[in-house]
Write a protein that holds these residues in place. Sequence first.
Motif, PDB file in Angstrom:
ATOM      1  N   GLY A  33       0.803  -1.218   0.000  1.00 43.94           N
ATOM      2  CA  GLY A  33       0.000   0.000   0.000  1.00 43.94           C
ATOM      3  C   GLY A  33       0.827   1.255   0.000  1.00 43.94           C
ATOM      4  O   GLY A  33       0.305   2.339  -0.239  1.00 43.94           O
ATOM      5  N   GLN A  34       2.168   1.183   0.263  1.00 43.16           N
ATOM      6  CA  GLN A  34       2.957   2.398   0.259  1.00 43.16           C
ATOM      7  C   GLN A  34       3.194   2.908  -1.148  1.00 43.16           C
ATOM      8  O   GLN A  34       3.276   4.109  -1.371  1.00 43.16           O
ATOM      9  CB  GLN A  34       4.301   2.144   0.955  1.00 43.16           C
ATOM     10  CG  GLN A  34       4.193   1.962   2.468  1.00 43.16           C
ATOM     11  CD  GLN A  34       5.549   1.982   3.126  1.00 43.16           C
ATOM     12  OE1 GLN A  34       6.539   2.280   2.472  1.00 43.16           O
ATOM     13  NE2 GLN A  34       5.598   1.665   4.397  1.00 43.16           N
ATOM     14  N   PHE A  35       3.358   1.996  -2.088  1.00 39.76           N
ATOM     15  CA  PHE A  35       3.651   2.387  -3.453  1.00 39.76           C
ATOM     16  C   PHE A  35       2.737   1.614  -4.398  1.00 39.76           C
ATOM     17  O   PHE A  35       2.436   0.452  -4.149  1.00 39.76           O
ATOM     18  CB  PHE A  35       5.107   2.082  -3.825  1.00 39.76           C
ATOM     19  CG  PHE A  35       6.123   2.861  -3.026  1.00 39.76           C
ATOM     20  CD1 PHE A  35       6.516   4.125  -3.431  1.00 39.76           C
ATOM     21  CD2 PHE A  35       6.660   2.336  -1.868  1.00 39.76           C
ATOM     22  CE1 PHE A  35       7.440   4.832  -2.697  1.00 39.76           C
ATOM     23  CE2 PHE A  35       7.591   3.042  -1.131  1.00 39.76           C
ATOM     24  CZ  PHE A  35       7.988   4.306  -1.539  1.00 39.76           C
ATOM     25  N   ALA A  36       2.352   2.269  -5.466  1.00 41.36           N
ATOM     26  CA  ALA A  36       1.667   1.556  -6.538  1.00 41.36           C
ATOM     27  C   ALA A  36       2.726   0.919  -7.422  1.00 41.36           C
ATOM     28  O   ALA A  36       3.763   1.520  -7.690  1.00 41.36           O
ATOM     29  CB  ALA A  36       0.800   2.516  -7.351  1.00 41.36           C
ATOM     30  N   VAL A 116      -3.325  -5.371  -7.829  1.00 37.70           N
ATOM     31  CA  VAL A 116      -3.735  -4.486  -6.753  1.00 37.70           C
ATOM     32  C   VAL A 116      -3.038  -4.936  -5.475  1.00 37.70           C
ATOM     33  O   VAL A 116      -2.496  -6.035  -5.396  1.00 37.70           O
ATOM     34  CB  VAL A 116      -5.269  -4.513  -6.523  1.00 37.70           C
ATOM     35  CG1 VAL A 116      -6.020  -3.883  -7.667  1.00 37.70           C
ATOM     36  CG2 VAL A 116      -5.742  -5.942  -6.283  1.00 37.70           C
ATOM     37  N   VAL A 117      -3.064  -4.061  -4.479  1.00 39.06           N
ATOM     38  CA  VAL A 117      -2.557  -4.434  -3.171  1.00 39.06           C
ATOM     39  C   VAL A 117      -3.395  -5.587  -2.636  1.00 39.06           C
ATOM     40  O   VAL A 117      -4.622  -5.564  -2.688  1.00 39.06           O
ATOM     41  CB  VAL A 117      -2.607  -3.228  -2.213  1.00 39.06           C
ATOM     42  CG1 VAL A 117      -2.217  -3.657  -0.803  1.00 39.06           C
ATOM     43  CG2 VAL A 117      -1.689  -2.133  -2.702  1.00 39.06           C
ATOM     44  N   ASP A 154     -10.221  -0.188  -0.841  1.00 36.25           N
ATOM     45  CA  ASP A 154      -9.938  -0.916   0.399  1.00 36.25           C
ATOM     46  C   ASP A 154      -9.469  -2.345   0.136  1.00 36.25           C
ATOM     47  O   ASP A 154      -9.262  -3.118   1.070  1.00 36.25           O
ATOM     48  CB  ASP A 154     -11.174  -0.935   1.306  1.00 36.25           C
ATOM     49  CG  ASP A 154     -12.359  -1.675   0.674  1.00 36.25           C
ATOM     50  OD1 ASP A 154     -12.242  -2.083  -0.500  1.00 36.25           O
ATOM     51  OD2 ASP A 154     -13.385  -1.824   1.354  1.00 36.25           O
ATOM     52  N   GLY A 155      -9.275  -2.710  -1.139  1.00 36.97           N
ATOM     53  CA  GLY A 155      -8.792  -4.042  -1.486  1.00 36.97           C
ATOM     54  C   GLY A 155      -9.872  -5.078  -1.648  1.00 36.97           C
ATOM     55  O   GLY A 155      -9.562  -6.252  -1.866  1.00 36.97           O
ATOM     56  N   THR A 156     -11.151  -4.683  -1.558  1.00 35.94           N
ATOM     57  CA  THR A 156     -12.256  -5.641  -1.705  1.00 35.94           C
ATOM     58  C   THR A 156     -12.547  -5.894  -3.177  1.00 35.94           C
ATOM     59  O   THR A 156     -12.677  -4.948  -3.964  1.00 35.94           O
ATOM     60  CB  THR A 156     -13.530  -5.110  -1.019  1.00 35.94           C
ATOM     61  OG1 THR A 156     -13.264  -4.886   0.357  1.00 35.94           O
ATOM     62  CG2 THR A 156     -14.669  -6.107  -1.155  1.00 35.94           C
ATOM     63  N   MET A 157     -12.657  -7.183  -3.539  1.00 42.05           N
ATOM     64  CA  MET A 157     -13.041  -7.553  -4.901  1.00 42.05           C
ATOM     65  C   MET A 157     -14.543  -7.777  -4.950  1.00 42.05           C
ATOM     66  O   MET A 157     -15.118  -8.409  -4.070  1.00 42.05           O
ATOM     67  CB  MET A 157     -12.301  -8.816  -5.348  1.00 42.05           C
ATOM     68  CG  MET A 157     -12.669  -9.268  -6.765  1.00 42.05           C
ATOM     69  SD  MET A 157     -11.783 -10.771  -7.283  1.00 42.05           S
ATOM     70  CE  MET A 157     -10.118 -10.119  -7.401  1.00 42.05           C
ATOM     71  N   TRP A 158     -15.180  -7.273  -6.009  1.00 39.20           N
ATOM     72  CA  TRP A 158     -16.628  -7.390  -6.205  1.00 39.20           C
ATOM     73  C   TRP A 158     -16.875  -8.159  -7.497  1.00 39.20           C
ATOM     74  O   TRP A 158     -16.308  -7.825  -8.544  1.00 39.20           O
ATOM     75  CB  TRP A 158     -17.275  -6.013  -6.287  1.00 39.20           C
ATOM     76  CG  TRP A 158     -17.063  -5.157  -5.071  1.00 39.20           C
ATOM     77  CD1 TRP A 158     -15.914  -4.516  -4.715  1.00 39.20           C
ATOM     78  CD2 TRP A 158     -18.016  -4.851  -4.055  1.00 39.20           C
ATOM     79  NE1 TRP A 158     -16.092  -3.827  -3.537  1.00 39.20           N
ATOM     80  CE2 TRP A 158     -17.374  -4.016  -3.114  1.00 39.20           C
ATOM     81  CE3 TRP A 158     -19.350  -5.195  -3.856  1.00 39.20           C
ATOM     82  CZ2 TRP A 158     -18.028  -3.522  -1.986  1.00 39.20           C
ATOM     83  CZ3 TRP A 158     -20.007  -4.704  -2.744  1.00 39.20           C
ATOM     84  CH2 TRP A 158     -19.346  -3.883  -1.820  1.00 39.20           C
ATOM     85  N   LEU A 159     -17.744  -9.191  -7.427  1.00 37.38           N
ATOM     86  CA  LEU A 159     -18.008 -10.050  -8.575  1.00 37.38           C
ATOM     87  C   LEU A 159     -19.512 -10.240  -8.751  1.00 37.38           C
ATOM     88  O   LEU A 159     -20.237 -10.494  -7.788  1.00 37.38           O
ATOM     89  CB  LEU A 159     -17.349 -11.425  -8.403  1.00 37.38           C
ATOM     90  CG  LEU A 159     -15.861 -11.434  -8.066  1.00 37.38           C
ATOM     91  CD1 LEU A 159     -15.679 -11.762  -6.591  1.00 37.38           C
ATOM     92  CD2 LEU A 159     -15.101 -12.437  -8.921  1.00 37.38           C
ATOM     93  N   ALA A 171     -12.631 -10.095   0.530  1.00 35.92           N
ATOM     94  CA  ALA A 171     -11.846  -9.079   1.219  1.00 35.92           C
ATOM     95  C   ALA A 171     -10.365  -9.230   0.881  1.00 35.92           C
ATOM     96  O   ALA A 171      -9.903 -10.298   0.470  1.00 35.92           O
ATOM     97  CB  ALA A 171     -12.056  -9.179   2.728  1.00 35.92           C
ATOM     98  N   LYS A 172      -9.609  -8.139   1.064  1.00 36.42           N
ATOM     99  CA  LYS A 172      -8.172  -8.164   0.814  1.00 36.42           C
ATOM    100  C   LYS A 172      -7.509  -9.248   1.678  1.00 36.42           C
ATOM    101  O   LYS A 172      -7.781  -9.358   2.875  1.00 36.42           O
ATOM    102  CB  LYS A 172      -7.553  -6.796   1.122  1.00 36.42           C
ATOM    103  CG  LYS A 172      -6.063  -6.711   0.821  1.00 36.42           C
ATOM    104  CD  LYS A 172      -5.517  -5.313   1.068  1.00 36.42           C
ATOM    105  CE  LYS A 172      -5.500  -4.976   2.546  1.00 36.42           C
ATOM    106  NZ  LYS A 172      -4.816  -3.687   2.804  1.00 36.42           N
TER     107      LYS A 172
END
Length: 698
Positions: A33-36, A116-117, A154-159, A171-172
């Motif tokens: 999360g510090q860097f992309a 993604v993170v 927030d790192g949540t994947m939605w399907l 969730a992440k």
Amino acid sequence: MLKRSRPFALVTVLVVGALVAALTGAATPLPAGQFALSGHWVFNSVLQVVFHIDGATTNIDAHADVNGEPGSQVVQSDTHGYVVGPSVITRFDKATLTTLESISPPANELPVFIEVVGGPYLVYRNAGKVVRLSDPPTIVTIGGAVGTPIVTTDGTMWLHRQDVGQICTIAKNADRIGGCAVSVPPGHPGAMTIVDDKPAFVDMFAGTLHVIDGGKLGAGVPIGVPLSPSARPATTEVGGKIAILDPQKQTLILADTKNPPEKALTVALPVGDYDGPMSTGDVVVLVDRQSGNVLTYTPDGARKDTKPIKQKGGTPRLARGEDNRVYVEDADGTQVVVVARDGAVRDVSTAERPAPPDTKADRPNAGGSSDIQVQAPVPPRQTTTNTPRPPTTTPPPVPAGRPGVPLSVTASAGNGSATVNWGAAPDNRADITAYQVTWRASTGQTGAMTVGAGARRATVNGLTNGVSYVITVAATNRIGTGAGASAAAVTPRAPVSPADAPTNARANFDENDRPTRDVTVTWGQPALNGGTLVHYQVTATGLGTRQVTGTSTTYSQVQATSVITFTIRAITRTSDGQLTGAPATAVHRDNQAPPPGGGTPRIQISQGTASSTDNCHRPNCFWVNTRLTGFQPNTTYRLTLRSRANTGGVVTESARTNASGTLQYNELNYDVPGQTVWVTTQGPNGQVKSNEITWRAG
């Protein structure tokens, strides 16, 4: 769990590069999360080399030898890269550029790549499986086919699961599905996107955009333009608008996300076969697989840039980096088109292995999370004369590979069937010999069929009406079967037609009530034949028409000596409007008077003489001798032949009684030995059923 194979031998070691990584700490990942993640890795299947492209400068700043399959793509975490092919995933270390191990994917299809993170993720949509490339890798099973996913900040994947009408979340860093709490209309084609950093659902059937807030589906904002079931939105908005590609109509739609929305923009695209759309945040990116052009558009619909892909063969691939740039690769990974966030387009060649550098410590962190770059001291340049140039080497011939993904796969539902259409798949230098058509039902059943290399259309029969199916097409050549492409889910349905006559219609009353009485008319719900019941229309002789939502209605103060015919019809709704169903009748009359037909209505049937028609075949086809007695004189009745195998009716024909209310009709026929058959019609006081007979073989 994924299957691991024996680690590969070390292919290449950049000694000084590894030393630099160790000295600078590049080999130790920074907190997530510090860097992309910067830049993009591409796999050249001809050279069997991975290249790292710095997205900001479009320079190649690292490369390594990694074995992989034709058509493989690369996805990265903060410390590792993964060469993902149809049947193997190979991991390599980004700091040391060493190949580590290979794993087997959970499904034979091309996944969606997400950097993604908490990831990276591979989403196998048809199989309903998500692979998180952690150490060790984790598989999350969704329970059914899913659409293209999104990941919020927030790192949540939605399907989206179209078959059951649910939106599920992971969730992440989770190793299982978090639930499917958000409900959407089942069977409606749709897709996920992100609006104002919130997940949103685009309902293609209704043409509406629904933002999800607090775990609930918000009210629909109209898109303003009819959408095809195959329409696809970008997973992130562009300039406050949702970009939707409608390949069927060859248009790009830019829809406002506000409520109420401004008028949507519709951009006519050049004739082509498009992939995308993807958004950098400021522009929309499309790829015309037919012409090999990368096209970019601004949020107001203006064409910003066009860049050709030099290699015309095969299917180009799009990827959205975590740096918000879009990277477009050709089929073999020999060229990458980089689209910056502002829409600037630059071309990078990855067709040749870079020459060894003058210094051995000149590469950065190969796309890792740190932006630190170290440059080793450059020794003084020595002046030489007549230095011969190294000989030019001819690249090795491109080997044949499994076919690419079939283009433009679409499906349409029929009655117990579905028809799938597709465009030719890239043969990847080996002639296609067949296409494999597979399907999976929302209930879990699967099936498959093989068609010829020249086929572009196939009909799948024997499907169950009302069940959702995802149909996938993959091409086969002498190397093997390539990745499949799936059409949007379809649901076979019986043809919509007016409802049958209501069943068991009766006029009920107390014979002793005189001179007036209450008459209650009752009936049963008929077959609706694909429509949705709105109400019943009841017409009574001399008493007018009323609408009834139940299956009974009462008429008060009816004269006992009156004869009243009640006619009941079901009114159904379809996508084209309302339909009026077949009538059923019930009669009120004084029981002291004989019925006009001269007795109780009866039907008697028997198996008659041999027959043969287009739908009835010898030696088991015979006429059905049908005799009606006690019916209304000079009246036309619809006679329906039924069987245990088809209670809805084998065939229906009309015939008219004579002046005495009788009828002999021998024009129905049948040909299935062992089946029980009978005939029904609608009599003066409800449905009349004949005797049942068992059909004898010829």
